[in-house]
Design a protein around this motif. Structure first.
Motif, PDB file in Angstrom:
ATOM      1  N   VAL A  68     -76.519 -21.566  47.382  1.00 60.07           N
ATOM      2  CA  VAL A  68     -75.396 -22.223  48.038  1.00 60.07           C
ATOM      3  C   VAL A  68     -75.943 -23.246  49.024  1.00 60.07           C
ATOM      4  O   VAL A  68     -76.827 -22.923  49.839  1.00 60.07           O
ATOM      5  N   GLN A  69     -75.439 -24.467  48.944  1.00 60.75           N
ATOM      6  CA  GLN A  69     -75.825 -25.486  49.909  1.00 60.75           C
ATOM      7  C   GLN A  69     -74.893 -25.396  51.113  1.00 60.75           C
ATOM      8  O   GLN A  69     -73.671 -25.452  50.978  1.00 60.75           O
ATOM      9  N   ALA A  70     -75.477 -25.260  52.285  1.00 67.05           N
ATOM     10  CA  ALA A  70     -74.679 -25.112  53.495  1.00 67.05           C
ATOM     11  C   ALA A  70     -74.340 -26.475  54.088  1.00 67.05           C
ATOM     12  O   ALA A  70     -75.015 -27.478  53.827  1.00 67.05           O
ATOM     13  N   VAL A  71     -73.295 -26.497  54.880  1.00 70.86           N
ATOM     14  CA  VAL A  71     -72.981 -27.651  55.712  1.00 70.86           C
ATOM     15  C   VAL A  71     -73.286 -27.261  57.151  1.00 70.86           C
ATOM     16  O   VAL A  71     -73.500 -26.084  57.464  1.00 70.86           O
ATOM     17  N   SER A  72     -73.317 -28.248  58.027  1.00 71.42           N
ATOM     18  CA  SER A  72     -73.656 -27.973  59.427  1.00 71.42           C
ATOM     19  C   SER A  72     -72.519 -28.394  60.339  1.00 71.42           C
ATOM     20  O   SER A  72     -71.754 -29.315  60.023  1.00 71.42           O
ATOM     21  N   VAL A  87     -79.321 -21.492  50.531  1.00 68.61           N
ATOM     22  CA  VAL A  87     -79.581 -20.071  50.622  1.00 68.61           C
ATOM     23  C   VAL A  87     -79.076 -19.393  49.351  1.00 68.61           C
ATOM     24  O   VAL A  87     -78.101 -19.847  48.738  1.00 68.61           O
ATOM     25  N   ALA A  88     -79.752 -18.320  48.984  1.00 69.25           N
ATOM     26  CA  ALA A  88     -79.365 -17.563  47.784  1.00 69.25           C
ATOM     27  C   ALA A  88     -79.654 -16.088  48.013  1.00 69.25           C
ATOM     28  O   ALA A  88     -80.556 -15.726  48.786  1.00 69.25           O
ATOM     29  N   PRO A  89     -78.909 -15.205  47.347  1.00 71.92           N
ATOM     30  CA  PRO A  89     -79.174 -13.770  47.477  1.00 71.92           C
ATOM     31  C   PRO A  89     -80.366 -13.337  46.634  1.00 71.92           C
ATOM     32  O   PRO A  89     -80.640 -13.904  45.579  1.00 71.92           O
ATOM     33  N   ILE A  90     -81.075 -12.331  47.128  1.00 71.51           N
ATOM     34  CA  ILE A  90     -82.162 -11.700  46.371  1.00 71.51           C
ATOM     35  C   ILE A  90     -81.594 -10.422  45.759  1.00 71.51           C
ATOM     36  O   ILE A  90     -80.980  -9.602  46.455  1.00 71.51           O
ATOM     37  N   GLY A  98     -81.487  -8.831  49.888  1.00 70.20           N
ATOM     38  CA  GLY A  98     -81.978  -9.762  50.895  1.00 70.20           C
ATOM     39  C   GLY A  98     -81.560 -11.178  50.572  1.00 70.20           C
ATOM     40  O   GLY A  98     -80.759 -11.429  49.655  1.00 70.20           O
ATOM     41  N   THR A  99     -82.107 -12.128  51.303  1.00 67.67           N
ATOM     42  CA  THR A  99     -81.777 -13.544  51.105  1.00 67.67           C
ATOM     43  C   THR A  99     -83.038 -14.390  51.164  1.00 67.67           C
ATOM     44  O   THR A  99     -84.039 -14.005  51.796  1.00 67.67           O
ATOM     45  N   VAL A 100     -82.984 -15.538  50.517  1.00 73.63           N
ATOM     46  CA  VAL A 100     -84.038 -16.527  50.611  1.00 73.63           C
ATOM     47  C   VAL A 100     -83.372 -17.875  50.858  1.00 73.63           C
ATOM     48  O   VAL A 100     -82.456 -18.268  50.146  1.00 73.63           O
ATOM     49  N   ALA A 101     -83.806 -18.553  51.910  1.00 63.79           N
ATOM     50  CA  ALA A 101     -83.265 -19.868  52.263  1.00 63.79           C
ATOM     51  C   ALA A 101     -84.400 -20.877  52.258  1.00 63.79           C
ATOM     52  O   ALA A 101     -85.582 -20.530  52.417  1.00 63.79           O
ATOM     53  N   THR A 102     -84.047 -22.130  52.082  1.00 61.82           N
ATOM     54  CA  THR A 102     -85.043 -23.192  52.077  1.00 61.82           C
ATOM     55  C   THR A 102     -84.486 -24.437  52.737  1.00 61.82           C
ATOM     56  O   THR A 102     -83.272 -24.682  52.714  1.00 61.82           O
ATOM     57  N   ARG A 111     -89.732 -25.554  53.900  1.00 59.75           N
ATOM     58  CA  ARG A 111     -89.746 -24.343  54.726  1.00 59.75           C
ATOM     59  C   ARG A 111     -88.893 -23.284  54.067  1.00 59.75           C
ATOM     60  O   ARG A 111     -87.786 -23.567  53.609  1.00 59.75           O
ATOM     61  N   GLU A 112     -89.415 -22.060  53.981  1.00 60.67           N
ATOM     62  CA  GLU A 112     -88.650 -20.956  53.406  1.00 60.67           C
ATOM     63  C   GLU A 112     -88.437 -19.865  54.449  1.00 60.67           C
ATOM     64  O   GLU A 112     -89.289 -19.658  55.328  1.00 60.67           O
ATOM     65  N   GLU A 113     -87.313 -19.201  54.339  1.00 58.01           N
ATOM     66  CA  GLU A 113     -86.995 -18.099  55.248  1.00 58.01           C
ATOM     67  C   GLU A 113     -86.425 -16.952  54.432  1.00 58.01           C
ATOM     68  O   GLU A 113     -85.410 -17.105  53.754  1.00 58.01           O
ATOM     69  N   ILE A 114     -87.095 -15.792  54.474  1.00 57.73           N
ATOM     70  CA  ILE A 114     -86.712 -14.624  53.675  1.00 57.73           C
ATOM     71  C   ILE A 114     -86.293 -13.507  54.618  1.00 57.73           C
ATOM     72  O   ILE A 114     -86.963 -13.247  55.629  1.00 57.73           O
ATOM     73  N   THR A 115     -85.182 -12.840  54.294  1.00 56.76           N
ATOM     74  CA  THR A 115     -84.724 -11.701  55.078  1.00 56.76           C
ATOM     75  C   THR A 115     -84.437 -10.522  54.156  1.00 56.76           C
ATOM     76  O   THR A 115     -84.242 -10.697  52.949  1.00 56.76           O
ATOM     77  N   ASP A 116     -84.401  -9.320  54.730  1.00 56.10           N
ATOM     78  CA  ASP A 116     -83.990  -8.124  53.988  1.00 56.10           C
ATOM     79  C   ASP A 116     -82.596  -7.698  54.408  1.00 56.10           C
ATOM     80  O   ASP A 116     -82.241  -6.514  54.327  1.00 56.10           O
TER      81      ASP A 116
END
Length: 274
Positions: A68-72, A87-90, A98-102, A111-116
């Motif tokens: 999903v492309q986010a807006v700000s 961002v996308a779901p894992i 979890g999630t992975v964003a770029t 830049r990547e950001e991964i969460t659980d």
């Protein structure tokens, strides 16, 4: 003449197409392909740190869902800008884990950001069509991309950063006031450490050294003066004349010792008296 008009018309078509292209769309071109071909490998390479609850088999079987492309947010109410954040779901066996964003810029993931965070992942899987994912990058600082919110007539927090500033769903007008206060406090908190940060310049160092030297010279001077004063006092005490005790003695008169006369002289004297 017709050829000239045809060429000009063709140029206008190309120029119009170029002007109509969104800058954000141009920057994020290829993001969906990155999520499809590369995102899963990136997640697996960081799974040991970011997804510690997954087993090795689960890590090998994980997949990445629809991005999903986010807006700000902008400074205008209910006005948003297209962003370069995706961002996308894992998923593991179609279950969100979890999630992975770029941050996708110029055809590359910078830049990547991964969460659980399963709550964030579940919200992305069941994302309603009439709601949009909105990011406030100024809430993230240097550690996170920002706070991710689900926005419609109400605003709900999606990720841990958003939940740290918003406990639950609120009307969008209320959230705008909260966000304004948060950003004001964030600006103050970011400026305060810089204002309090000590800076050391060469002139300041030289000034400090000079003050230390002057202080040492004053201390040495005081010690020398005290020692000299003590020495002078001791010297004066040593050169002071000592008073001898006067003794009063009775004058002794020496008398002549009487001489003992011989018996002959005594007899002679007796005869002369007769």
């Amino acid at each position: 003449m017709r050829l000239t008009r045809w060429v000009l018309g063709l140029l206008l078509v190309f120029v119009g197409a170029g002007l109509g292209a969104s800058p954000a769309a141009a920057q994020t071109e290829g993001a969906e392909e990155w999520f499809e071909n590369s995102a899963a490998n990136v997640v697996r390479s960081h799974a040991g740190e970011e997804l510690p609850n997954l087993s090795s088999d689960q890590v090998a079987d994980l997949t990445v869902g629809e991005p999903v492309q986010a807006v700000s947010f902008t400074d205008q109410v209910e006005a948003y800008d297209q962003s370069n954040l995706w961002v996308a779901p894992i998923l593991v066996d179609d279950e969100p884990v979890g999630t992975v964003a770029t941050q996708f810029v110029s055809g590359e993931s910078e830049r990547e950001e991964i969460t659980d965070d399963t709550r964030f992942s579940e919200a992305l899987v069941s994302l309603p069509e009439d709601l949009r994912v909105v990011v406030e990058p100024r809430l993230g600082g240097s550690a996170y991309m920002g706070g991710w919110f689900l926005v419609g007539e109400t605003v709900s927090p999606m990720d841990p950063v958003a939940r740290s500033v918003l406990a639950g769903e609120v009307p969008i007008t209320t959230f705008n006031d909260i966000r304004s206060d948060l950003l004001s406090s964030e600006v103050v908190s970011e400026e305060t450490p810089e204002a309090e940060e000590e800076t050391f310049s060469p002139m300041g160092i030289l000034r400090t050294v000079a003050i230390v030297i002057v202080a040492l010279l004053i201390v040495v001077g005081v010690l020398v003066w005290l020692r000299r004063d003590l020495t002078d006092s001791q010297s004066a005490k040593n050169h002071q004349p000592t008073s001898r005790p006067t003794t009063t003695t009775d004058e002794v008169k020496v008398l002549a010792r009487p001489q003992r006369r011989s018996k002959r002289e005594e007899k002679k004297n007796e005869d002369s008296d007769d």
